[in-house]
Design a protein around this motif. Structure first.
Motif, PDB file in Angstrom:
ATOM      1  N   MET A   1       0.819  -1.207   0.000  1.00 31.41           N
ATOM      2  CA  MET A   1       0.000   0.000   0.000  1.00 31.41           C
ATOM      3  C   MET A   1       0.857   1.262   0.000  1.00 31.41           C
ATOM      4  SD  MET A   1      -3.106  -0.852   2.584  1.00 31.41           S
ATOM      5  CE  MET A   1      -3.988  -2.384   2.481  1.00 31.41           C
TER       6      MET A   1
ATOM      7  N   ASP B   1      -7.967  -2.985  -3.656  1.00 33.42           N
ATOM      8  CA  ASP B   1      -7.721  -4.363  -4.095  1.00 33.42           C
ATOM      9  C   ASP B   1      -6.842  -5.102  -3.095  1.00 33.42           C
ATOM     10  OD1 ASP B   1      -9.171  -3.862  -6.379  1.00 33.42           O
ATOM     11  OD2 ASP B   1      -7.395  -3.370  -7.583  1.00 33.42           O
TER      12      ASP B   1
ATOM     13  N   GLN C   1       2.108   1.513  -3.739  1.00 31.01           N
ATOM     14  CA  GLN C   1       1.063   1.820  -4.723  1.00 31.01           C
ATOM     15  C   GLN C   1      -0.242   2.152  -4.002  1.00 31.01           C
ATOM     16  OE1 GLN C   1       0.866  -1.689  -7.148  1.00 31.01           O
ATOM     17  NE2 GLN C   1       2.359  -0.858  -8.607  1.00 31.01           N
ATOM     18  N   PRO C   2      -0.391   3.392  -3.559  1.00 25.35           N
ATOM     19  CA  PRO C   2      -1.612   3.756  -2.814  1.00 25.35           C
ATOM     20  C   PRO C   2      -2.895   3.629  -3.639  1.00 25.35           C
ATOM     21  CG  PRO C   2       0.032   5.509  -2.717  1.00 25.35           C
ATOM     22  CD  PRO C   2       0.551   4.483  -3.641  1.00 25.35           C
ATOM     23  N   GLU C   3      -2.787   3.705  -4.962  1.00 26.95           N
ATOM     24  CA  GLU C   3      -3.998   3.621  -5.794  1.00 26.95           C
ATOM     25  C   GLU C   3      -4.587   2.212  -5.802  1.00 26.95           C
ATOM     26  OE1 GLU C   3      -0.478   2.830  -8.454  1.00 26.95           O
ATOM     27  OE2 GLU C   3      -0.953   4.363  -6.983  1.00 26.95           O
ATOM     28  N   LYS C   4      -3.836   1.207  -5.412  1.00 32.74           N
ATOM     29  CA  LYS C   4      -4.312  -0.183  -5.369  1.00 32.74           C
ATOM     30  C   LYS C   4      -4.771  -0.597  -3.971  1.00 32.74           C
ATOM     31  CE  LYS C   4      -3.235  -1.427  -9.590  1.00 32.74           C
ATOM     32  NZ  LYS C   4      -4.173  -1.973 -10.529  1.00 32.74           N
ATOM     33  N   MET C   5      -5.012   0.373  -3.101  1.00 32.55           N
ATOM     34  CA  MET C   5      -5.307   0.073  -1.701  1.00 32.55           C
ATOM     35  C   MET C   5      -6.559  -0.792  -1.529  1.00 32.55           C
ATOM     36  SD  MET C   5      -5.517   2.674   1.529  1.00 32.55           S
ATOM     37  CE  MET C   5      -4.123   3.569   0.929  1.00 32.55           C
TER      38      MET C   5
END
Length: 80
Positions: free
Chosen positions: A42, A51, A45-49
Motif C-alpha cells: 500500500m 484491491d 502503490q496507494p492507488e491499489k489500496m
C-alpha cells in the motif's frame, strides 16, 4: 495395563496442547506477514489500496480458518 492406558491418555493430552499451541503461533505469524506485506504494498502503490485490502482480508481469513481447524482437531484429540 492401566498404567499403559494412562500414559497413552497423557501423551494424547500433551499432543493436543502442543498442536493447538503451534496452530495459534503459526496463524499469528501468517497474519502478521500478510499485514506487513500489505502495508508495504500500500505504501508503494496507494492507488491499489482497495484491491490489496480485499486480498489481505481473504488471505487472513483462510489462514485463520486453517488455524481454527487445527485447534478443533487438537480439542478432539484432547477429549475423544
Amino acid at each position: 495395563m492401566i498404567s499403559l492406558l494412562l500414559a497413552a491418555d497423557a501423551v494424547a493430552k500433551l499432543g493436543a496442547a502442543v498442536g493447538g499451541g503451534l496452530a495459534a503461533i503459526g496463524a499469528g505469524i501468517g497474519i502478521g506477514k500478510i499485514g506487513g506485506q500489505a502495508m508495504d504494498a500500500m505504501a508503494r502503490q496507494p492507488e491499489k489500496m482497495g484491491d490489496l485490502r480485499s486480498s489481505m482480508i481473504i488471505a487472513a481469513a483462510l489462514v485463520e480458518g486453517v488455524a481454527f481447524f487445527a485447534v478443533i482437531i487438537a480439542l478432539l484429540a484432547l477429549f475423544v
